[in-house]
Motif scaffolding. Structure first.
Motif, PDB file in Angstrom:
ATOM      1  N   MET A   1     -25.660  78.163  28.620  1.00 47.58           N
ATOM      2  CA  MET A   1     -26.336  79.555  28.988  1.00 47.58           C
ATOM      3  C   MET A   1     -27.783  79.383  29.476  1.00 47.58           C
ATOM      4  O   MET A   1     -28.528  78.633  28.954  1.00 47.58           O
ATOM      5  N   PRO A   2     -28.236  80.107  30.294  1.00 48.94           N
ATOM      6  CA  PRO A   2     -29.415  80.118  30.780  1.00 48.94           C
ATOM      7  C   PRO A   2     -30.565  80.870  29.763  1.00 48.94           C
ATOM      8  O   PRO A   2     -30.088  81.677  29.254  1.00 48.94           O
ATOM      9  N   THR A   3     -31.813  80.164  30.093  1.00 47.30           N
ATOM     10  CA  THR A   3     -32.971  80.780  29.135  1.00 47.30           C
ATOM     11  C   THR A   3     -33.912  81.559  30.372  1.00 47.30           C
ATOM     12  O   THR A   3     -33.985  81.357  31.391  1.00 47.30           O
ATOM     13  N   TYR A   4     -34.653  82.599  29.774  1.00 52.71           N
ATOM     14  CA  TYR A   4     -35.322  83.514  30.525  1.00 52.71           C
ATOM     15  C   TYR A   4     -36.760  83.535  30.271  1.00 52.71           C
ATOM     16  O   TYR A   4     -37.181  83.677  28.726  1.00 52.71           O
ATOM     17  N   THR A   5     -37.908  83.506  30.853  1.00 53.15           N
ATOM     18  CA  THR A   5     -39.129  83.661  30.779  1.00 53.15           C
ATOM     19  C   THR A   5     -39.405  85.122  30.582  1.00 53.15           C
ATOM     20  O   THR A   5     -38.522  85.960  31.003  1.00 53.15           O
ATOM     21  N   ASN A   6     -40.524  85.584  30.301  1.00 50.38           N
ATOM     22  CA  ASN A   6     -40.937  86.799  30.253  1.00 50.38           C
ATOM     23  C   ASN A   6     -40.980  87.548  31.722  1.00 50.38           C
ATOM     24  O   ASN A   6     -40.257  88.379  31.825  1.00 50.38           O
ATOM     25  N   LEU A   7     -41.227  86.853  32.613  1.00 44.07           N
ATOM     26  CA  LEU A   7     -41.370  87.101  34.130  1.00 44.07           C
ATOM     27  C   LEU A   7     -39.832  87.422  34.714  1.00 44.07           C
ATOM     28  O   LEU A   7     -39.728  88.201  35.319  1.00 44.07           O
ATOM     29  N   ASP A   8     -38.714  86.377  34.125  1.00 47.92           N
ATOM     30  CA  ASP A   8     -37.660  86.612  34.362  1.00 47.92           C
ATOM     31  C   ASP A   8     -36.918  87.902  33.945  1.00 47.92           C
ATOM     32  O   ASP A   8     -36.180  88.787  34.685  1.00 47.92           O
ATOM     33  N   LEU A   9     -37.202  88.235  32.617  1.00 43.55           N
ATOM     34  CA  LEU A   9     -37.007  89.675  32.040  1.00 43.55           C
ATOM     35  C   LEU A   9     -37.275  90.759  32.761  1.00 43.55           C
ATOM     36  O   LEU A   9     -36.607  91.675  32.978  1.00 43.55           O
ATOM     37  N   VAL A  10     -38.547  90.654  33.266  1.00 39.62           N
ATOM     38  CA  VAL A  10     -39.042  91.804  33.774  1.00 39.62           C
ATOM     39  C   VAL A  10     -38.314  91.925  35.316  1.00 39.62           C
ATOM     40  O   VAL A  10     -37.833  92.949  35.659  1.00 39.62           O
ATOM     41  N   LYS A  11     -37.881  90.958  36.147  1.00 34.12           N
ATOM     42  CA  LYS A  11     -37.434  90.823  37.417  1.00 34.12           C
ATOM     43  C   LYS A  11     -35.929  91.173  37.271  1.00 34.12           C
ATOM     44  O   LYS A  11     -35.378  91.691  38.261  1.00 34.12           O
ATOM     45  N   GLN A  12     -35.435  91.146  36.076  1.00 40.02           N
ATOM     46  CA  GLN A  12     -34.012  91.428  35.816  1.00 40.02           C
ATOM     47  C   GLN A  12     -33.879  92.788  35.997  1.00 40.02           C
ATOM     48  O   GLN A  12     -32.706  93.366  36.495  1.00 40.02           O
ATOM     49  N   CYS A  13     -34.871  93.635  35.581  1.00 37.69           N
ATOM     50  CA  CYS A  13     -34.880  94.985  35.485  1.00 37.69           C
ATOM     51  C   CYS A  13     -35.576  95.770  36.784  1.00 37.69           C
ATOM     52  O   CYS A  13     -35.259  96.682  37.385  1.00 37.69           O
ATOM     53  N   ASP A  14     -36.707  95.107  36.912  1.00 43.16           N
ATOM     54  CA  ASP A  14     -37.601  95.999  37.890  1.00 43.16           C
ATOM     55  C   ASP A  14     -37.456  95.076  39.022  1.00 43.16           C
ATOM     56  O   ASP A  14     -38.340  94.504  39.687  1.00 43.16           O
ATOM     57  N   LYS A  15     -36.447  95.149  39.713  1.00 43.97           N
ATOM     58  CA  LYS A  15     -36.198  94.047  41.018  1.00 43.97           C
ATOM     59  C   LYS A  15     -36.098  94.949  42.524  1.00 43.97           C
ATOM     60  O   LYS A  15     -35.661  94.296  43.313  1.00 43.97           O
ATOM     61  N   PHE A  16     -36.345  96.340  42.544  1.00 46.60           N
ATOM     62  CA  PHE A  16     -36.440  96.816  43.843  1.00 46.60           C
ATOM     63  C   PHE A  16     -37.665  96.677  44.501  1.00 46.60           C
ATOM     64  O   PHE A  16     -38.942  96.959  43.613  1.00 46.60           O
ATOM     65  N   PRO A  17     -37.768  96.366  45.671  1.00 45.39           N
ATOM     66  CA  PRO A  17     -39.348  96.151  46.128  1.00 45.39           C
ATOM     67  C   PRO A  17     -39.903  97.490  46.204  1.00 45.39           C
ATOM     68  O   PRO A  17     -39.467  98.368  46.687  1.00 45.39           O
ATOM     69  N   TYR A  18     -41.417  97.256  46.202  1.00 40.48           N
ATOM     70  CA  TYR A  18     -42.076  98.431  46.230  1.00 40.48           C
ATOM     71  C   TYR A  18     -42.872  98.418  47.603  1.00 40.48           C
ATOM     72  O   TYR A  18     -43.361  97.441  47.951  1.00 40.48           O
ATOM     73  N   PRO A  19     -42.937  99.714  48.129  1.00 42.69           N
ATOM     74  CA  PRO A  19     -43.623  99.839  49.460  1.00 42.69           C
ATOM     75  C   PRO A  19     -45.077  99.427  49.613  1.00 42.69           C
ATOM     76  O   PRO A  19     -45.505  98.843  50.708  1.00 42.69           O
ATOM     77  N   HIS A  20     -45.891  99.366  48.327  1.00 46.15           N
ATOM     78  CA  HIS A  20     -47.276  98.732  48.599  1.00 46.15           C
ATOM     79  C   HIS A  20     -47.286  97.709  48.458  1.00 46.15           C
ATOM     80  O   HIS A  20     -48.616  97.036  48.877  1.00 46.15           O
ATOM     81  N   THR A  21     -46.447  96.833  48.066  1.00 45.84           N
ATOM     82  CA  THR A  21     -46.698  95.314  47.909  1.00 45.84           C
ATOM     83  C   THR A  21     -45.678  94.684  48.955  1.00 45.84           C
ATOM     84  O   THR A  21     -45.927  93.453  49.273  1.00 45.84           O
ATOM     85  N   GLU A  22     -44.556  95.084  49.298  1.00 44.79           N
ATOM     86  CA  GLU A  22     -43.540  94.426  50.086  1.00 44.79           C
ATOM     87  C   GLU A  22     -43.016  95.730  51.173  1.00 44.79           C
ATOM     88  O   GLU A  22     -42.032  95.921  51.231  1.00 44.79           O
ATOM     89  N   PRO A  23     -43.906  96.054  51.877  1.00 45.77           N
ATOM     90  CA  PRO A  23     -43.521  97.280  52.937  1.00 45.77           C
ATOM     91  C   PRO A  23     -42.203  97.011  53.700  1.00 45.77           C
ATOM     92  O   PRO A  23     -41.459  97.750  53.832  1.00 45.77           O
ATOM     93  N   GLU A  24     -42.214  95.610  54.225  1.00 45.65           N
ATOM     94  CA  GLU A  24     -41.199  95.479  55.246  1.00 45.65           C
ATOM     95  C   GLU A  24     -40.032  95.308  54.465  1.00 45.65           C
ATOM     96  O   GLU A  24     -38.840  95.865  54.937  1.00 45.65           O
ATOM     97  N   VAL A  25     -39.901  94.651  53.388  1.00 42.04           N
ATOM     98  CA  VAL A  25     -38.658  94.304  52.566  1.00 42.04           C
ATOM     99  C   VAL A  25     -38.175  95.824  52.083  1.00 42.04           C
ATOM    100  O   VAL A  25     -36.954  96.080  52.065  1.00 42.04           O
ATOM    101  N   TYR A  26     -39.260  96.654  51.579  1.00 44.87           N
ATOM    102  CA  TYR A  26     -38.704  97.958  51.318  1.00 44.87           C
ATOM    103  C   TYR A  26     -38.268  98.774  52.312  1.00 44.87           C
ATOM    104  O   TYR A  26     -36.986  99.243  52.208  1.00 44.87           O
ATOM    105  N   ALA A  27     -38.869  98.658  53.463  1.00 51.13           N
ATOM    106  CA  ALA A  27     -38.132  99.705  54.478  1.00 51.13           C
ATOM    107  C   ALA A  27     -36.724  99.112  54.739  1.00 51.13           C
ATOM    108  O   ALA A  27     -35.824  99.898  55.011  1.00 51.13           O
ATOM    109  N   ARG A  28     -36.522  97.715  54.956  1.00 53.28           N
ATOM    110  CA  ARG A  28     -35.292  97.168  55.311  1.00 53.28           C
ATOM    111  C   ARG A  28     -34.292  97.754  54.294  1.00 53.28           C
ATOM    112  O   ARG A  28     -33.173  98.090  54.522  1.00 53.28           O
ATOM    113  N   GLU A  29     -34.573  97.475  52.974  1.00 44.29           N
ATOM    114  CA  GLU A  29     -33.740  97.956  51.689  1.00 44.29           C
ATOM    115  C   GLU A  29     -33.293  99.277  51.521  1.00 44.29           C
ATOM    116  O   GLU A  29     -32.118  99.460  51.735  1.00 44.29           O
TER     117      GLU A  29
END
Length: 217
Positions: A1-29
């Motif tokens: 069974m995998p174990t998760y860090t705090n950041l892993d737990l956040v990324k599991q839920c908040d995983k869509f790119p934001y336009p102000h931090t990753e504009p190119e990835v956001y536009a592509r998605e």
């Protein structure tokens, strides 16, 4: 069974790119989805999966532009629907739920506390304390309930309330949405989080609690 860090737990839920931090990835998605509009409002109110748009029989009050990838609602009356399309076999805080149309967050807390855990409305109204909001932008994955659309974009915010309860209080499922309740201390919560046992957005609520009370996991 995998174990998760705090950041892993956040990324599991908040995983869509934001336009102000990753504009190119956001536009592509975003370019792979249909944009949802309502007549009279210029803003994009949401995104829809192409498979949903193509597979749905659209009533007359909807307009779909397949070239521009837009879906426009021109106006209609809707009856409130109540579908239990949540996750299965996941751990949750004691109670919670969606905010019904016309309700305030606190009114929703009163209703959910009564329905899901048999709290009295009087006790909750006197003791529940608003502790802020947790926001995230999720992309629904294969852990969702059977029949739910995989890849659905879900930008959400959770209104967080703390409620201290008497030692002799035992919560009971009233509407049968919960299977049971468990009294855990911090070590048990830490272990369940590391093992990925909590519903992902509920894990964010617990991390918020740990941060506010200076609990390190």
């Amino acid at each position: 069974m995998p174990t998760y860090t705090n950041l892993d737990l956040v990324k599991q839920c908040d995983k869509f790119p934001y336009p102000h931090t990753e504009p190119e990835v956001y536009a592509r998605e975003v370019s792979t989805y249909f944009k949802f509009h309502v007549e009279g409002c210029d803003s994009v109110l949401g995104f829809m999966l192409p498979s949903v748009v193509q597979g749905f029989q659209w009533p007359d009050f909807w307009s779909v532009d397949y070239e521009q990838k837009t879906v426009l609602l021109r106006g209609a009356n809707f009856e409130e629907r109540n579908e239990n399309m949540g996750w299965r076999d996941e751990l949750y805080p004691v109670y919670g739920g969606g905010i019904a149309s016309g309700d305030t967050p606190f009114e929703s807390i009163l209703r959910e506390a009564t329905e899901e855990a048999s709290f009295s409305k009087d006790y909750v109204s006197k003791n529940a304390k608003c502790c802020g909001v947790v926001s995230y932008f999720d992309v629904r994955d294969e852990r969702a309930a059977p029949g739910a659309e995989i890849g659905l974009l879900q930008p959400e915010c959770i209104y967080v309330y703390d409620l201290e309860v008497p030692e002799d209080f035992v919560p009971r499922p009233e509407d049968m949405e919960a299977e049971d309740f468990r009294l855990w201390g911090i070590p048990e919560l830490q272990m369940a989080l590391r093992n990925g046992e909590f519903k992902t957005n509920c894990a964010l609520v617990l991390l918020d609690f740990f941060i506010r009370y200076s609990i390190v996991i």
